[in-house]
Design a protein around this motif. Structure first.
Motif, mmCIF file in Angstrom:
data_model
loop_
_atom_site.group_PDB
_atom_site.id
_atom_site.type_symbol
_atom_site.label_atom_id
_atom_site.label_comp_id
_atom_site.label_asym_id
_atom_site.label_seq_id
_atom_site.Cartn_x
_atom_site.Cartn_y
_atom_site.Cartn_z
ATOM 1 N N ASP A 75 0.823 -1.208 0.000
ATOM 2 C CA ASP A 75 0.000 0.000 0.000
ATOM 3 C C ASP A 75 0.863 1.266 0.000
ATOM 4 O O ASP A 75 0.362 2.366 -0.195
ATOM 5 C CB ASP A 75 -0.907 -0.008 1.242
ATOM 6 N N ASP A 76 2.162 1.113 0.195
ATOM 7 C CA ASP A 76 3.091 2.234 0.320
ATOM 8 C C ASP A 76 3.144 3.064 -0.969
ATOM 9 O O ASP A 76 3.616 2.604 -2.003
ATOM 10 C CB ASP A 76 4.486 1.705 0.666
ATOM 11 N N ALA A 77 2.671 4.322 -0.893
ATOM 12 C CA ALA A 77 2.674 5.215 -2.062
ATOM 13 C C ALA A 77 4.081 5.717 -2.396
ATOM 14 O O ALA A 77 4.320 6.186 -3.509
ATOM 15 C CB ALA A 77 1.746 6.399 -1.800
ATOM 16 N N ASN A 78 5.015 5.610 -1.457
ATOM 17 C CA ASN A 78 6.393 6.059 -1.660
ATOM 18 C C ASN A 78 7.368 4.884 -1.634
ATOM 19 O O ASN A 78 8.503 5.036 -1.177
ATOM 20 C CB ASN A 78 6.783 7.086 -0.590
ATOM 21 N N ALA A 80 9.162 3.263 -3.874
ATOM 22 C CA ALA A 80 10.436 3.400 -4.595
ATOM 23 C C ALA A 80 11.414 4.256 -3.799
ATOM 24 O O ALA A 80 12.590 3.900 -3.642
ATOM 25 C CB ALA A 80 10.199 3.987 -5.984
ATOM 26 N N ALA A 81 10.953 5.385 -3.273
ATOM 27 C CA ALA A 81 11.823 6.268 -2.487
ATOM 28 C C ALA A 81 12.210 5.611 -1.167
ATOM 29 O O ALA A 81 13.370 5.682 -0.743
ATOM 30 C CB ALA A 81 11.123 7.602 -2.224
ATOM 31 N N ASN A 82 11.247 4.970 -0.508
ATOM 32 C CA ASN A 82 11.526 4.348 0.788
ATOM 33 C C ASN A 82 12.533 3.210 0.677
ATOM 34 O O ASN A 82 13.420 3.091 1.516
ATOM 35 C CB ASN A 82 10.239 3.823 1.421
ATOM 36 N N THR A 83 12.392 2.375 -0.330
ATOM 37 C CA THR A 83 13.259 1.198 -0.464
ATOM 38 C C THR A 83 14.520 1.479 -1.266
ATOM 39 O O THR A 83 15.461 0.706 -1.211
ATOM 40 C CB THR A 83 12.498 0.038 -1.140
ATOM 41 N N GLY A 84 14.507 2.574 -2.034
ATOM 42 C CA GLY A 84 15.655 2.878 -2.883
ATOM 43 C C GLY A 84 15.671 2.073 -4.169
ATOM 44 O O GLY A 84 16.694 2.016 -4.850
ATOM 45 N N VAL A 85 14.551 1.443 -4.513
ATOM 46 C CA VAL A 85 14.454 0.649 -5.736
ATOM 47 C C VAL A 85 13.683 1.458 -6.772
ATOM 48 O O VAL A 85 12.467 1.632 -6.657
ATOM 49 C CB VAL A 85 13.751 -0.707 -5.489
ATOM 50 N N ALA A 86 14.399 1.968 -7.761
ATOM 51 C CA ALA A 86 13.769 2.789 -8.800
ATOM 52 C C ALA A 86 12.754 1.968 -9.581
ATOM 53 O O ALA A 86 12.976 0.802 -9.881
ATOM 54 C CB ALA A 86 14.833 3.339 -9.747
ATOM 55 N N GLY A 87 11.624 2.580 -9.876
ATOM 56 C CA GLY A 87 10.604 1.928 -10.700
ATOM 57 C C GLY A 87 9.719 0.959 -9.945
ATOM 58 O O GLY A 87 8.878 0.286 -10.548
ATOM 59 N N LEU A 88 9.882 0.863 -8.629
ATOM 60 C CA LEU A 88 9.043 -0.039 -7.840
ATOM 61 C C LEU A 88 7.611 0.494 -7.822
ATOM 62 O O LEU A 88 7.375 1.659 -7.513
ATOM 63 C CB LEU A 88 9.587 -0.143 -6.414
ATOM 64 N N ALA A 90 4.091 1.627 -6.860
ATOM 65 C CA ALA A 90 3.585 2.164 -5.595
ATOM 66 C C ALA A 90 2.155 1.702 -5.350
ATOM 67 O O ALA A 90 1.406 1.425 -6.283
ATOM 68 C CB ALA A 90 3.626 3.690 -5.639
ATOM 69 N N GLY A 91 1.800 1.638 -4.087
ATOM 70 C CA GLY A 91 0.416 1.396 -3.704
ATOM 71 C C GLY A 91 -0.320 2.725 -3.682
ATOM 72 O O GLY A 91 0.261 3.777 -3.961
ATOM 73 N N ASN A 92 -1.595 2.693 -3.314
ATOM 74 C CA ASN A 92 -2.361 3.945 -3.324
ATOM 75 C C ASN A 92 -2.275 4.706 -1.998
ATOM 76 O O ASN A 92 -2.789 5.810 -1.885
ATOM 77 C CB ASN A 92 -3.823 3.701 -3.723
ATOM 78 N N GLY A 93 -1.662 4.112 -0.983
ATOM 79 C CA GLY A 93 -1.428 4.810 0.275
ATOM 80 C C GLY A 93 -2.662 5.102 1.106
ATOM 81 O O GLY A 93 -2.630 5.979 1.963
ATOM 82 N N ASN A 94 -3.753 4.359 0.897
ATOM 83 C CA ASN A 94 -4.986 4.640 1.630
ATOM 84 C C ASN A 94 -5.093 3.878 2.952
ATOM 85 O O ASN A 94 -6.107 3.951 3.624
ATOM 86 C CB ASN A 94 -6.211 4.355 0.749
#
Length: 196
Positions: A75-78, A80-88, A90-94
């Motif tokens: 569900d994590d909307a961030n 790619a930034a959080n894990t450092g994996v480009a292009g991962l 994202a979830g909708n963050g709800n």
């Protein structure tokens, strides 16, 4: 010419086995069969234990991700930034895990964060358990609240895991069958679900 000593013909060969020889052979066969059956039981027990550890590992990874990044994996909307994996993806963050997020993104986020060892992608990036069956995460599923981990295992294994973790009843407790009914006694698979 036949040699006869004390009334016995020494050139006549003995026919068949004695009762002692047959008994020894039967004991050896029994020991071998017992060893094979015990070995199979030990292998099955080890696989069940391994599946239980996998479920615990998923829960630990899920909770570690939440603690580390303040969002649920999948569900994590961030992500790619959080894990450092480009292009991962994202979830909708709800704050709720949808089926699409729980089938593939959860595993991608956990793998991206190096929290899930042994990730084996199946069809569409799905996570496969120790029995080669799908595992998914969903919210408020099988009568349980929060993030729920469900995995498909053979019915007899489902009963054994539920009995070891909970109460052995698929309709109640902290581990349940997906449709909250008793586990069937027939061959086939059941989805077992528990809180992440």
């Amino acid at each position: 010419m036949n040699l006869i000593i004390e009334g016995k013909d020494m050139n006549t060969k003995q026919q068949g086995f004695t009762l002692v020889e047959i008994a020894i052979v039967l004991v050896i066969i029994g020991l071998l069969l017992g060893g094979v059956l015990k070995g199979q039981e030990m292998i099955k027990s080890a696989k069940v234990k391994s599946q239980m550890q996998q479920i615990d590992g998923i829960s630990a990874a899920f909770n570690t991700y939440q603690d580390k990044y303040g969002a649920m994996p999948g569900d994590d909307a961030n992500a790619a930034a959080n894990t450092g994996v480009a292009g991962l993806a994202a979830g909708n963050g709800n704050g709720d895990i949808s089926r699409a997020e729980g089938n593939a993104r959860v595993w991608q986020h956990l793998e991206g964060a190096n929290l899930l060892a042994g990730y084996t992608p199946g069809a569409n990036g799905r996570f496969l358990n120790k029995y080669g069956q799908q595992t998914f995460v969903d919210s408020n599923y099988a009568g349980l609240s929060g993030a729920i981990v469900c995995t498909s295992v053979p019915n007899d294994v489902a009963v054994e895991i539920d009995r070891k973790i909970d109460n052995g009843d698929g309709a109640s407790g902290s581990m349940r069958r997906h449709n909250q009914t008793a586990y069937p006694a027939t061959a086939g698979n059941s989805w077992i679900c528990t809180a992440a």
